[in-house]
Design a protein around this motif. Structure first.
Motif, PDB file in Angstrom:
ATOM      1  N   GLN A   1      12.091   4.876  -7.413  1.00  0.00           N
ATOM      2  CA  GLN A   1      13.063   4.061  -6.682  1.00  0.00           C
ATOM      3  C   GLN A   1      12.544   3.674  -5.295  1.00  0.00           C
ATOM      4  O   GLN A   1      12.713   2.538  -4.864  1.00  0.00           O
ATOM      5  CB  GLN A   1      14.395   4.801  -6.549  1.00  0.00           C
ATOM      6  CG  GLN A   1      15.195   4.823  -7.827  1.00  0.00           C
ATOM      7  CD  GLN A   1      16.518   5.524  -7.636  1.00  0.00           C
ATOM      8  OE1 GLN A   1      16.626   6.437  -6.812  1.00  0.00           O
ATOM      9  NE2 GLN A   1      17.519   5.099  -8.381  1.00  0.00           N
ATOM     10  N   GLN A   2      11.921   4.603  -4.626  1.00  0.00           N
ATOM     11  CA  GLN A   2      11.379   4.303  -3.299  1.00  0.00           C
ATOM     12  C   GLN A   2      10.258   3.278  -3.393  1.00  0.00           C
ATOM     13  O   GLN A   2      10.174   2.354  -2.565  1.00  0.00           O
ATOM     14  CB  GLN A   2      10.854   5.575  -2.634  1.00  0.00           C
ATOM     15  CG  GLN A   2      11.928   6.536  -2.206  1.00  0.00           C
ATOM     16  CD  GLN A   2      11.317   7.824  -1.679  1.00  0.00           C
ATOM     17  OE1 GLN A   2      10.387   8.361  -2.270  1.00  0.00           O
ATOM     18  NE2 GLN A   2      11.859   8.306  -0.572  1.00  0.00           N
ATOM     19  N   ALA A   3       9.391   3.422  -4.387  1.00  0.00           N
ATOM     20  CA  ALA A   3       8.290   2.470  -4.560  1.00  0.00           C
ATOM     21  C   ALA A   3       8.828   1.093  -4.910  1.00  0.00           C
ATOM     22  O   ALA A   3       8.347   0.075  -4.375  1.00  0.00           O
ATOM     23  CB  ALA A   3       7.335   2.973  -5.639  1.00  0.00           C
ATOM     24  N   ASP A   4       9.815   1.043  -5.796  1.00  0.00           N
ATOM     25  CA  ASP A   4      10.428  -0.251  -6.138  1.00  0.00           C
ATOM     26  C   ASP A   4      11.070  -0.896  -4.919  1.00  0.00           C
ATOM     27  O   ASP A   4      10.974  -2.107  -4.726  1.00  0.00           O
ATOM     28  CB  ASP A   4      11.475  -0.071  -7.242  1.00  0.00           C
ATOM     29  CG  ASP A   4      10.856   0.259  -8.594  1.00  0.00           C
ATOM     30  OD1 ASP A   4       9.623   0.069  -8.755  1.00  0.00           O
ATOM     31  OD2 ASP A   4      11.600   0.723  -9.483  1.00  0.00           O
ATOM     32  N   ALA A   5      11.718  -0.093  -4.108  1.00  0.00           N
ATOM     33  CA  ALA A   5      12.361  -0.616  -2.900  1.00  0.00           C
ATOM     34  C   ALA A   5      11.320  -1.171  -1.927  1.00  0.00           C
ATOM     35  O   ALA A   5      11.530  -2.235  -1.328  1.00  0.00           O
ATOM     36  CB  ALA A   5      13.186   0.483  -2.219  1.00  0.00           C
ATOM     37  N   LEU A   6      10.191  -0.478  -1.773  1.00  0.00           N
ATOM     38  CA  LEU A   6       9.133  -0.970  -0.887  1.00  0.00           C
ATOM     39  C   LEU A   6       8.528  -2.269  -1.411  1.00  0.00           C
ATOM     40  O   LEU A   6       8.235  -3.184  -0.643  1.00  0.00           O
ATOM     41  CB  LEU A   6       8.031   0.080  -0.723  1.00  0.00           C
ATOM     42  CG  LEU A   6       8.238   1.116   0.363  1.00  0.00           C
ATOM     43  CD1 LEU A   6       7.072   2.098   0.391  1.00  0.00           C
ATOM     44  CD2 LEU A   6       8.399   0.477   1.718  1.00  0.00           C
TER      45      LEU A   6
ATOM     46  N   ARG B   1       0.836  -1.208   0.000  1.00  0.00           N
ATOM     47  CA  ARG B   1       0.000   0.000   0.000  1.00  0.00           C
ATOM     48  C   ARG B   1       0.867   1.252   0.000  1.00  0.00           C
ATOM     49  O   ARG B   1       0.566   2.234  -0.697  1.00  0.00           O
ATOM     50  CB  ARG B   1      -0.929  -0.001   1.212  1.00  0.00           C
ATOM     51  CG  ARG B   1      -2.165  -0.838   1.034  1.00  0.00           C
ATOM     52  CD  ARG B   1      -3.208  -0.530   2.090  1.00  0.00           C
ATOM     53  NE  ARG B   1      -2.705  -0.628   3.443  1.00  0.00           N
ATOM     54  CZ  ARG B   1      -2.839  -1.694   4.244  1.00  0.00           C
ATOM     55  NH1 ARG B   1      -3.481  -2.753   3.808  1.00  0.00           N
ATOM     56  NH2 ARG B   1      -2.353  -1.689   5.460  1.00  0.00           N
ATOM     57  N   GLY B   2       1.946   1.215   0.773  1.00  0.00           N
ATOM     58  CA  GLY B   2       2.876   2.347   0.780  1.00  0.00           C
ATOM     59  C   GLY B   2       3.506   2.559  -0.583  1.00  0.00           C
ATOM     60  O   GLY B   2       3.664   3.703  -1.038  1.00  0.00           O
ATOM     61  N   ALA B   3       3.839   1.467  -1.250  1.00  0.00           N
ATOM     62  CA  ALA B   3       4.411   1.573  -2.597  1.00  0.00           C
ATOM     63  C   ALA B   3       3.384   2.126  -3.574  1.00  0.00           C
ATOM     64  O   ALA B   3       3.723   2.932  -4.451  1.00  0.00           O
ATOM     65  CB  ALA B   3       4.908   0.208  -3.060  1.00  0.00           C
ATOM     66  N   ALA B   4       2.127   1.730  -3.421  1.00  0.00           N
ATOM     67  CA  ALA B   4       1.083   2.230  -4.319  1.00  0.00           C
ATOM     68  C   ALA B   4       0.887   3.729  -4.145  1.00  0.00           C
ATOM     69  O   ALA B   4       0.653   4.457  -5.129  1.00  0.00           O
ATOM     70  CB  ALA B   4      -0.223   1.492  -4.058  1.00  0.00           C
ATOM     71  N   VAL B   5       0.989   4.210  -2.922  1.00  0.00           N
ATOM     72  CA  VAL B   5       0.881   5.654  -2.677  1.00  0.00           C
ATOM     73  C   VAL B   5       2.040   6.374  -3.354  1.00  0.00           C
ATOM     74  O   VAL B   5       1.855   7.421  -3.993  1.00  0.00           O
ATOM     75  CB  VAL B   5       0.845   5.945  -1.161  1.00  0.00           C
ATOM     76  CG1 VAL B   5       1.017   7.429  -0.890  1.00  0.00           C
ATOM     77  CG2 VAL B   5      -0.443   5.434  -0.550  1.00  0.00           C
TER      78      VAL B   5
END
Length: 146
Positions: A64-69, A50-54
């Protein structure tokens, strides 16, 4: 239940002198413990996704942050899930097929007592012809109906 308690229950289950009644209780408790552990891992993974989707809403700045999450979600608890899966399969297979012979050894009423099946639903299951463990637990979902 803590991992130490689960280990203690598993040691009890391996004793040759354990009764069918105690064996069913231990199987039920351990299956619940492992299901709760797996569910906790899946919940944490869901939260990370969910955090990555946000973050995906603000791409390309947050890619990069979303991929890492998302990678963190895939990796979180993977080893524990791999260890839990065969145990759950073994307990589930034993309960579905009743290889241990719980119904034969204990009888319908004793198994219903151990599974906390409501007396009204117990009688309905008896009228419906439920005479095995898988019918009580998996098909009619009567466990803990009391």
């Amino acid at each position: 239940m803590t991992p130490t308690q689960a280990t203690a229950l598993a040691n009890i289950a391996m004793k040759p002198s354990i009764t069918k009644r105690d064996s069913l209780i231990v199987a039920r408790r351990l299956a619940r413990y492992f299901c709760e552990s797996a569910e906790a891992i899946h919940d944490e993974r869901r939260m990370l996704r969910r955090g990555a989707a946000v973050l995906r809403q603000f791409e390309p700045f947050t890619k990069q942050q979303a991929d890492a999450l998302e990678q963190q979600a895939r990796d979180y608890g993977a080893a524990k899930l791999e260890a839990v899966r065969p145990v759950l399969l073994a307990y589930g297979g034993d309960l579905i097929r009743d290889h241990s012979g719980y119904m034969e050894a204990l009888g319908f009423d004793a198994v219903c007592d151990l599974l906390n099946v409501n007396t009204v639903e117990r009688e309905q299951a008896r009228r419906d012809g439920v005479d095995d463990l898988s019918g009580l637990i998996f098909v009619h979902n009567l466990e803990d109906s009391a």
